[in-house]
Design a protein around this motif. Structure first.
Motif, PDB file in Angstrom:
ATOM      1  N   TRP A  22     -51.221   5.829  -2.050  1.00  0.00           N
ATOM      2  CA  TRP A  22     -51.826   6.446  -3.242  1.00  0.00           C
ATOM      3  C   TRP A  22     -52.111   7.768  -2.929  1.00  0.00           C
ATOM      4  CZ3 TRP A  22     -57.305   5.331  -5.131  1.00  0.00           C
ATOM      5  CH2 TRP A  22     -57.774   5.589  -6.687  1.00  0.00           C
ATOM      6  N   GLY A  23     -51.883   8.779  -3.645  1.00  0.00           N
ATOM      7  CA  GLY A  23     -52.176  10.181  -3.411  1.00  0.00           C
ATOM      8  C   GLY A  23     -51.945  11.125  -4.561  1.00  0.00           C
ATOM      9  N   ALA A  24     -52.072  12.328  -4.359  1.00  0.00           N
ATOM     10  CA  ALA A  24     -51.583  13.319  -5.453  1.00  0.00           C
ATOM     11  C   ALA A  24     -50.212  12.912  -6.124  1.00  0.00           C
ATOM     12  CB  ALA A  24     -51.923  14.722  -4.935  1.00  0.00           C
ATOM     13  N   TYR A  25     -49.260  12.659  -5.034  1.00  0.00           N
ATOM     14  CA  TYR A  25     -48.053  11.962  -5.464  1.00  0.00           C
ATOM     15  C   TYR A  25     -47.979  11.189  -6.707  1.00  0.00           C
ATOM     16  CZ  TYR A  25     -49.026   9.014  -1.854  1.00  0.00           C
ATOM     17  OH  TYR A  25     -49.498   8.236  -0.896  1.00  0.00           O
ATOM     18  N   SER A  26     -49.112  10.348  -6.823  1.00  0.00           N
ATOM     19  CA  SER A  26     -49.003   9.471  -8.017  1.00  0.00           C
ATOM     20  C   SER A  26     -49.369   9.979  -9.132  1.00  0.00           C
ATOM     21  CB  SER A  26     -50.356   8.459  -7.494  1.00  0.00           C
ATOM     22  OG  SER A  26     -50.303   7.849  -6.347  1.00  0.00           O
ATOM     23  N   VAL A  27     -49.478  11.337  -9.254  1.00  0.00           N
ATOM     24  CA  VAL A  27     -49.526  12.089 -10.823  1.00  0.00           C
ATOM     25  C   VAL A  27     -48.288  12.097 -11.354  1.00  0.00           C
ATOM     26  CG1 VAL A  27     -50.250  14.266 -11.901  1.00  0.00           C
ATOM     27  CG2 VAL A  27     -51.874  13.215 -10.044  1.00  0.00           C
ATOM     28  N   PRO A  28     -47.402  12.938 -10.558  1.00  0.00           N
ATOM     29  CA  PRO A  28     -46.172  13.040 -11.260  1.00  0.00           C
ATOM     30  C   PRO A  28     -45.654  11.400 -11.133  1.00  0.00           C
ATOM     31  CG  PRO A  28     -46.011  13.927  -9.051  1.00  0.00           C
ATOM     32  CD  PRO A  28     -47.576  13.657  -9.179  1.00  0.00           C
ATOM     33  N   ALA A  29     -45.406  10.888 -10.098  1.00  0.00           N
ATOM     34  CA  ALA A  29     -45.209   9.419  -9.734  1.00  0.00           C
ATOM     35  C   ALA A  29     -43.424   9.248 -10.255  1.00  0.00           C
ATOM     36  CB  ALA A  29     -45.759   8.163 -10.554  1.00  0.00           C
ATOM     37  N   TRP A  30     -42.989  10.007  -9.302  1.00  0.00           N
ATOM     38  CA  TRP A  30     -41.351  10.381  -9.880  1.00  0.00           C
ATOM     39  C   TRP A  30     -40.804  10.445  -8.543  1.00  0.00           C
ATOM     40  CZ3 TRP A  30     -36.911  12.789  -9.621  1.00  0.00           C
ATOM     41  CH2 TRP A  30     -36.035  12.604 -10.505  1.00  0.00           C
ATOM     42  N   ALA A  52     -41.594   8.454  -3.472  1.00  0.00           N
ATOM     43  CA  ALA A  52     -42.407   9.091  -4.432  1.00  0.00           C
ATOM     44  C   ALA A  52     -43.219   9.930  -3.771  1.00  0.00           C
ATOM     45  CB  ALA A  52     -43.009   8.471  -5.615  1.00  0.00           C
ATOM     46  N   GLU A  53     -43.709   9.406  -2.525  1.00  0.00           N
ATOM     47  CA  GLU A  53     -44.927   9.994  -1.550  1.00  0.00           C
ATOM     48  C   GLU A  53     -44.346  10.998  -1.019  1.00  0.00           C
ATOM     49  OE1 GLU A  53     -42.901   6.477   0.591  1.00  0.00           O
ATOM     50  OE2 GLU A  53     -43.504   6.767  -1.444  1.00  0.00           O
ATOM     51  N   TRP A  54     -43.079  11.093  -1.161  1.00  0.00           N
ATOM     52  CA  TRP A  54     -42.166  12.591  -0.365  1.00  0.00           C
ATOM     53  C   TRP A  54     -42.114  13.593  -1.401  1.00  0.00           C
ATOM     54  CZ3 TRP A  54     -39.801  13.710   4.389  1.00  0.00           C
ATOM     55  CH2 TRP A  54     -39.938  12.784   5.503  1.00  0.00           C
ATOM     56  N   TYR A  55     -42.784  13.595  -2.305  1.00  0.00           N
ATOM     57  CA  TYR A  55     -42.616  14.336  -3.656  1.00  0.00           C
ATOM     58  C   TYR A  55     -42.813  16.036  -3.096  1.00  0.00           C
ATOM     59  CZ  TYR A  55     -42.908  15.963  -8.697  1.00  0.00           C
ATOM     60  OH  TYR A  55     -42.745  16.665  -9.705  1.00  0.00           O
ATOM     61  N   ALA A  56     -43.504  16.046  -2.621  1.00  0.00           N
ATOM     62  CA  ALA A  56     -43.969  17.541  -1.794  1.00  0.00           C
ATOM     63  C   ALA A  56     -42.846  18.136  -1.265  1.00  0.00           C
ATOM     64  CB  ALA A  56     -45.292  17.476  -1.247  1.00  0.00           C
ATOM     65  N   ASN A  57     -42.083  17.527  -0.393  1.00  0.00           N
ATOM     66  CA  ASN A  57     -40.949  17.742   0.381  1.00  0.00           C
ATOM     67  C   ASN A  57     -39.826  17.868  -0.541  1.00  0.00           C
ATOM     68  OD1 ASN A  57     -39.850  18.233   3.145  1.00  0.00           O
ATOM     69  ND2 ASN A  57     -38.279  16.790   2.339  1.00  0.00           N
TER      70      ASN A  57
END
Length: 400
Positions: A22-30, A52-57
């Motif tokens: 669970w993290g900020a990546y759960s906002v786009p959730a993509w 999805a938790e690797w979204y920032a990368n």
């Protein structure tokens, strides 16, 4: 260097854990549902990362589907803007804990800081990159620790000691080789991570510390802020506590595998296999029922792991609001009655030799021995099971 120890009774008897990513990546959730880790070639995985938790990368890899999605849906906003958009307004840790208990969870391990560097508690030295300073504006870890322990479940913490993109900056990882080249190895990051984990130990006394990727090389040398010193503090504070094997040093109490990656670690007993209900750990709104394990598929996976001497660490990825997605909840609630029936028959288990049991009229089956007899999980009600030496048979059919 601190040596691994025999697993304590609780960890040896455990058969089911729950990750919570669970993290900020759960906002786009993509994320692009490209496939399971270990089945997609390394030169394709990072630009088409199913996590999805690797979204920032992934959004920083030019031309990646995630980068295109982020530009289209969020106008290319900085990643930490997602932290400000995260509210966790429906977070009910007691509800999560009841769900985990209904499925037979032995332990629950939330992400306290993933690779994006955002801490879900008031982490020392993290400035405003915490859920206390921004976004939800509260500690998300403590209430979950209290809730799961109130249900009689062990509580652990996940911590990304090997990567922290907010701390290090730098270009995105485009390959596994990039991770090794770019991961933070210096004393500054070691001190930062050391202070974080000490704080987690002092606040939450976790039964398990699940470090990920690696640990900064500066901490692998002897000293007051070494891995050895850190784990000595942990084992003094929590004598029954255990740690995983992802420290880049031989300090783990047990081995881990992940989807189709590191399956060579699945030997002997006490190992742990982790995966999500779909291809991602963090919530991915793209993953519908067709990409999510059904109750029957989950039961089969669990029986397979247990029969081979392991534990299953199954992930739940909540929405940004803090709800367990309906597609995940359906599977967990669907398998719960079956898990309630089988869990008592996993205690005192040992692996079975192939010549100890005979099974007919089943296309698939798994078995293990317990003090009460031989447990055999079959895929067909008509299956016939017999123990070679006359021991009692506990026959369990996979759910529909």
């Amino acid at each position: 260097m601190t040596a691994a120890r025999p697993l304590p009774d609780w960890a040896r008897e455990a058969s089911l854990g729950f990750f919570v990513h669970w993290g900020a990546y759960s906002v786009p959730a993509w994320a692009e549902p490209s496939g399971a880790l270990g089945t997609v070639p390394d030169d394709e995985w990072f630009a088409h990362n199913a996590y999805a938790e690797w979204y920032a990368n992934t959004i920083r890899i030019e031309g990646s589907p995630a980068a295109e999605h982020h530009a289209r849906e969020f106008g290319g906003a900085p990643y930490d803007a997602l932290l400000d958009a995260w509210r966790a307004e429906s977070y009910d840790p007691a509800d999560w804990a009841r769900l985990f208990r209904s499925v037979g969870a032995d332990y629950v391990v939330p992400t306290t800081k993933h690779h994006d560097g955002i801490a879900l508690w008031d982490a020392p030295g993290s400035g405003d990159l915490t859920t206390v300073a921004r976004g939800p504006r509260r500690d998300l870890i403590g209430p979950l620790a209290e809730a799961v322990r109130a249900e009689g479940i062990r509580f652990g913490v996940y911590y990304s000691g090997g990567l922290d993109w907010a701390f290090t900056g730098g270009p995105p990882h485009r390959s596994s080789a990039d991770i090794e080249l770019q991961r933070p190895k210096d004393a500054d990051y070691n001190d930062y991570a050391f202070a974080h984990v000490v704080d987690l130990i002092e606040r939450y006394a976790p039964d398990l510390i699940w470090n990920d990727i690696d640990w900064p090389d500066a901490g692998k040398r002897p000293g007051p802020r070494s891995i050895e010193a850190l784990l000595a503090r942990y084992r003094e504070a929590v004598p029954h506590g255990v740690v995983d094997d992802r420290w880049g040093a031989p300090v783990g109490d047990y081995a881990t595998s992940e989807y189709a990656h590191d399956t060579d670690h699945e030997t002997g007993t006490g190992w742990e296999h982790c995966r999500g209900l779909g291809f991602s750990f963090g919530y991915n709104r793209v993953e519908d029922e067709s990409l999510t394990l059904s109750p029957r598929e989950l039961a089969r996976l669990y029986a397979d792991v247990v029969s081979r001497g392991g534990r299953l660490m199954l992930n739940v990825g909540p929405t940004a609001a803090g709800e367990i997605p309906a597609v995940q909840r359906r599977t967990l609630e669907g398998v719960a009655p079956w898990m309630t029936a089988i869990k008592p028959h996993t205690l005192g288990r040992r692996m079975l030799r192939a010549d100890e049991v005979e099974v007919t009229d089943a296309a698939w089956w798994r078995a293990w021995a317990t003090p009460d007899g031989i447990v055999v999980v079959v895929d067909a009600p008509a299956a016939s099971v017999r123990s070679v030496d006359g021991r009692p048979i506990i026959r369990i059919v996979l759910p529909d």
